[in-house]
Scaffold this active site. Structure first.
Site, PDB file in Angstrom:
ATOM      1  N   HIS A  12      41.715  50.393  36.985  1.00 60.59           N
ATOM      2  CA  HIS A  12      40.813  51.497  37.315  1.00 60.59           C
ATOM      3  C   HIS A  12      40.993  51.960  38.757  1.00 60.59           C
ATOM      4  O   HIS A  12      41.586  51.274  39.597  1.00 60.59           O
ATOM      5  CB  HIS A  12      39.351  51.073  37.090  1.00 60.59           C
ATOM      6  N   GLU A  85      36.597  42.610  33.138  1.00 62.77           N
ATOM      7  CA  GLU A  85      36.871  41.845  34.356  1.00 62.77           C
ATOM      8  C   GLU A  85      36.681  40.356  34.103  1.00 62.77           C
ATOM      9  O   GLU A  85      35.919  39.947  33.213  1.00 62.77           O
ATOM     10  CB  GLU A  85      35.928  42.328  35.466  1.00 62.77           C
TER      11      GLU A  85
END
Length: 212
Positions: A12, A85
């Site tokens: 990202h 994550e």
């Protein structure tokens, strides 16, 4: 002829994080203004590619990074929780010595084994879930290309696993910049190439929080 499929692992873009928090899986962390520009730059870089499938971590910053790609290719974004994550004990804290969490003795027991690591999700488990996600993307886009939007540590661990390198590493040695693309090329089910590029490198102003 064997099908050639490419799975791109996209980290990202930059996150709005003025307090320098290790935000991990915490909700509410969006892309910064530069992060939005990074996502658009990456979508432009992919414009001439044969992308037929788009997957993303469920985190806001990943979904916002995927959005310009979804628009460009008129594709739905499929959320895959395996792209999330890595879990981390220090989530929500500032990390480091000085005023950071490392100066507090209650955290020291989480630092005893950097090979596992003892402060978070084991590297082997992280590699296994990322590999499973990549296989899903490869099989979905067989003969074409897929993009999986994820995070620095999961992408880097998957790359280490793919290149048959040790999973333990120093965070400063990760080659996984903001909005970078790590590409895995398959012939059939066989991995034949790993490549890396940074389409939005000109927008990055400095280092980001490790594991973001």
């Amino acid at each position: 002829m064997t099908d050639k499929t490419i799975v791109h692992l996209l980290r990202h873009g930059e996150v709005h994080n003025p307090d320098g928090i290790l935000y991990g899986r915490l909700p509410g962390y969006r892309l910064s203004e530069d992060g939005v520009l990074m996502a658009k730059a990456v979508a432009k870089w992919f414009a001439d590619r044969d992308v037929t499938a788009l997957f993303s971590s469920p985190m806001q910053r990943a979904l916002e990074t995927a959005a310009p790609l979804a628009d460009a290719f008129d594709l739905p974004v499929t959320v895959d929780d395996r792209l999330i994550e890595a879990d981390n004990h220090f989530e929500g804290l500032t990390f480091g010595a000085g005023a950071g969490s490392l100066r507090r003795p209650e955290h020291w027991r989480y630092l005893v084994n950097p090979l596992r690591p003892s402060w978070g999700e084991p590297y082997k488990e992280l590699a296994a879930r990322m590999r499973a996600s990549v296989i899903r993307a490869r099989d979905t886009a067989r003969g074409h290309e897929a993009v999986c939007v994820s995070h620095q540590l999961p992408v880097w661990i998957l790359r280490l696993h793919a290149e048959r390198r040790r999973l333990w590493h120093h965070p400063n040695k990760r080659e996984c910049g903001l909005a970078s693309v790590t590409s895995l090329t398959f012939e059939g089910s066989r991995l034949v190439e790993v490549a890396y590029c940074e389409p939005a490198a000109g927008l990055a102003k400095g280092p980001s929080v490790a594991g973001a």
